[in-house]
Scaffold this motif. Structure first.
Motif, short mmCIF file in Angstrom:
data_model
loop_
_atom_site.label_atom_id
_atom_site.label_comp_id
_atom_site.label_asym_id
_atom_site.label_seq_id
_atom_site.Cartn_x
_atom_site.Cartn_y
_atom_site.Cartn_z
N SER A 12 -72.48 -2.95 -36.18
CA SER A 12 -72.29 -1.56 -36.57
C SER A 12 -71.69 -1.53 -37.96
CB SER A 12 -71.34 -0.86 -35.60
OG SER A 12 -71.98 -0.66 -34.37
N ILE A 13 -72.36 -0.83 -38.89
CA ILE A 13 -71.92 -0.78 -40.29
C ILE A 13 -71.39 0.61 -40.58
CG2 ILE A 13 -72.66 -1.03 -42.70
CD1 ILE A 13 -72.62 -3.68 -41.05
N ARG A 14 -70.14 0.66 -41.06
CA ARG A 14 -69.50 1.96 -41.33
C ARG A 14 -69.10 2.14 -42.79
NH1 ARG A 14 -67.70 0.20 -36.22
NH2 ARG A 14 -68.42 1.58 -34.53
N ILE A 78 -71.40 8.60 -42.51
CA ILE A 78 -72.38 9.69 -42.50
C ILE A 78 -72.34 10.44 -43.83
CG2 ILE A 78 -72.94 11.94 -41.42
CD1 ILE A 78 -73.79 9.58 -39.66
N ARG A 79 -71.16 10.54 -44.43
CA ARG A 79 -71.05 11.24 -45.73
C ARG A 79 -71.64 10.42 -46.87
NH1 ARG A 79 -67.57 15.61 -44.78
NH2 ARG A 79 -66.24 15.22 -42.98
N THR A 80 -71.44 9.10 -46.84
CA THR A 80 -71.76 8.32 -48.05
C THR A 80 -73.08 7.53 -48.00
OG1 THR A 80 -70.43 6.49 -47.22
CG2 THR A 80 -69.34 8.00 -48.73
N ALA A 81 -73.57 7.21 -46.81
CA ALA A 81 -74.84 6.45 -46.75
C ALA A 81 -75.93 7.32 -47.37
CB ALA A 81 -75.19 6.11 -45.31
N PRO A 82 -76.90 6.67 -48.06
CA PRO A 82 -77.94 7.47 -48.74
C PRO A 82 -78.84 8.23 -47.78
CG PRO A 82 -78.38 5.11 -48.95
CD PRO A 82 -77.02 5.23 -48.36
N VAL A 83 -78.98 7.71 -46.54
CA VAL A 83 -79.87 8.33 -45.56
C VAL A 83 -79.13 8.44 -44.23
CG1 VAL A 83 -82.05 8.07 -44.26
CG2 VAL A 83 -81.92 7.32 -46.65
N VAL A 84 -79.36 9.54 -43.52
CA VAL A 84 -78.91 9.66 -42.13
C VAL A 84 -80.16 10.01 -41.31
CG1 VAL A 84 -77.50 10.95 -40.47
CG2 VAL A 84 -76.57 10.37 -42.74
N ILE A 85 -80.34 9.29 -40.21
CA ILE A 85 -81.46 9.61 -39.31
C ILE A 85 -80.90 10.16 -38.02
CG2 ILE A 85 -83.45 8.71 -38.04
CD1 ILE A 85 -83.83 6.66 -40.27
N VAL A 136 -74.39 6.53 -33.60
CA VAL A 136 -73.30 7.50 -33.53
C VAL A 136 -73.66 8.54 -32.46
CG1 VAL A 136 -72.01 9.28 -34.79
CG2 VAL A 136 -72.68 7.15 -35.95
N GLY A 137 -72.80 8.61 -31.44
CA GLY A 137 -73.08 9.53 -30.33
C GLY A 137 -72.00 10.56 -30.10
N ASN A 138 -70.83 10.34 -30.70
CA ASN A 138 -69.70 11.23 -30.41
C ASN A 138 -69.66 12.36 -31.43
OD1 ASN A 138 -67.49 12.16 -29.08
ND2 ASN A 138 -66.06 10.68 -29.97
N PHE A 139 -70.43 13.42 -31.14
CA PHE A 139 -70.45 14.59 -32.03
C PHE A 139 -70.81 15.82 -31.23
CE2 PHE A 139 -74.60 12.42 -32.42
CZ PHE A 139 -75.47 13.43 -32.03
N CYS A 155 -83.05 18.58 -27.79
CA CYS A 155 -81.61 18.40 -28.02
C CYS A 155 -81.39 17.21 -28.94
CB CYS A 155 -80.85 18.26 -26.71
SG CYS A 155 -81.06 16.68 -25.95
N VAL A 156 -80.21 17.20 -29.56
CA VAL A 156 -79.85 16.10 -30.45
C VAL A 156 -79.12 15.05 -29.62
CG1 VAL A 156 -78.61 15.43 -32.54
CG2 VAL A 156 -79.64 17.71 -32.37
N VAL A 157 -79.56 13.79 -29.73
CA VAL A 157 -78.98 12.73 -28.90
C VAL A 157 -78.04 11.84 -29.71
CG1 VAL A 157 -79.50 10.69 -27.49
CG2 VAL A 157 -80.97 12.72 -27.34
N SER A 158 -78.50 11.35 -30.84
CA SER A 158 -77.67 10.42 -31.60
C SER A 158 -78.08 10.46 -33.07
CB SER A 158 -77.79 8.99 -31.06
OG SER A 158 -79.04 8.44 -31.40
N MET A 159 -77.31 9.78 -33.89
CA MET A 159 -77.68 9.66 -35.30
C MET A 159 -77.21 8.32 -35.82
SD MET A 159 -74.98 12.18 -37.26
CE MET A 159 -74.98 13.56 -36.14
N THR A 160 -77.75 7.94 -36.96
CA THR A 160 -77.26 6.72 -37.63
C THR A 160 -77.34 6.90 -39.14
OG1 THR A 160 -77.49 4.33 -37.93
CG2 THR A 160 -79.53 5.55 -37.59
N PRO A 161 -76.32 6.44 -39.84
CA PRO A 161 -76.49 6.27 -41.28
C PRO A 161 -77.45 5.10 -41.51
CG PRO A 161 -74.29 5.55 -40.58
CD PRO A 161 -75.03 5.95 -39.36
N LEU A 162 -78.08 5.09 -42.66
CA LEU A 162 -78.98 3.98 -43.02
C LEU A 162 -78.76 3.69 -44.49
CD1 LEU A 162 -81.56 2.22 -42.16
CD2 LEU A 162 -82.89 4.04 -43.25
N GLY A 163 -78.43 2.44 -44.79
CA GLY A 163 -78.20 2.10 -46.20
C GLY A 163 -77.83 0.65 -46.35
N TYR A 164 -77.58 0.27 -47.61
CA TYR A 164 -77.20 -1.12 -47.90
C TYR A 164 -75.72 -1.31 -47.61
CZ TYR A 164 -81.88 -1.45 -49.62
OH TYR A 164 -83.25 -1.43 -49.68
N LEU A 165 -75.41 -2.45 -47.01
CA LEU A 165 -74.07 -2.72 -46.48
C LEU A 165 -73.03 -2.87 -47.58
CD1 LEU A 165 -76.25 -3.84 -44.45
CD2 LEU A 165 -74.53 -5.50 -43.75
#
Ligand SMILES: Cc1cc2nc3c(=O)[nH]c(=O)nc-3n(C[C@H](O)[C@H](O)[C@H](O)COP(=O)(O)O)c2cc1C
Length: 189
Positions: A12-14, A78-85, A136-139, A155-165
């Motif tokens: 998990s990358i944060r 979620i704020r800084t990664a270039p992409v959120v899916i 990310v599921g806690n929202f 319904c919305v189930v989950s999300m993930t940031p996507l980007g370079y570590l």
């Protein structure tokens, strides 16, 4: 990267670099999600790719579950990664038979399973390309649905940031196989 290597080295990358992720790369990870199995091949999952900073900040503001005062450790990601899916599900498909009746005693919960399979495909594909993610599921799912204009019946189930570590976390501990895998009957070693 071999599948087993990808499974055991994903973390998990944060923390993310601001380096952009191109559209082709996003398409590859979405394609991995598309190939995940699903209940009766009903393919209830849907994905929203978010690049807009304002929307990402709104999503991060919704990153609290029932305890509103507990911060989500992925807020900054979620704020800084270039992409959120963001992964959504069409309701009333997964777990239903051909007559539209619930098929199992698990009720209307199989969409969670279908989305999870797709998102795990996505995270492993991302990892194999050198990109980070975190489930990310806690929202507040209703709030996120409203921000992204998700229609009724989904319904919305989950999300993930996507980007370079921007971090290389150590592996989190796992239970021993002997604690979670039984042979013959539950509890048998
Ligand atoms: C269903 C699910 C929901 C999760 N929700 C969150 C979350 O809201 N915020 C977060 O920072 N991590 C979340 N995680 C990530 C877990 O904390 C992480 O997978 C776990 O600690 C193991 O670490 P690893 O992924 O690096 O192996 C979630 C993971 C799963 C599978």
């Amino acid at each position: 990267m071999e599948v087993l290597e990808a499974i055991t080295t994903r973390r998990s990358i944060r923390r993310y670099k601001t380096t952009p992720v191109d559209g082709k790369t996003v398409e590859i990870v979405l394609e991995a999600a598309r190939w995940a199995p699903s209940w009766k091949n009903s393919q209830c999952r849907r994905f929203i790719v978010v690049r807009d900073d304002g929307i990402k900040n709104q999503l991060a503001d919704a990153l609290h579950g029932l305890a509103k005062d507990v911060a989500n450790p992925s807020d900054g990601a979620i704020r800084t990664a270039p992409v959120v899916i963001v992964a959504c599900a069409e309701l009333g498909k997964s777990g239903y038979d051909n007559e539209g009746k619930l098929a199992t005693d698990k009720g209307d919960s199989w969409y969670m399973f279908d989305v999870a399979l797709a998102m795990q495909n996505l995270t492993l594909a991302a990892h194999s390309l050198g990109l980070g993610t975190v489930h990310v599921g806690n929202f507040d799912a209703k709030k996120v649905a409203s921000i992204l204009e998700v229609p009724q019946g989904f319904c919305v189930v989950s999300m993930t940031p996507l980007g370079y570590l921007d971090q290389e976390p150590n592996p989190r501990p796992r239970k021993e196989l002997s604690e979670i895998a039984f042979f013959g009957k539950y509890g048998s070693g």
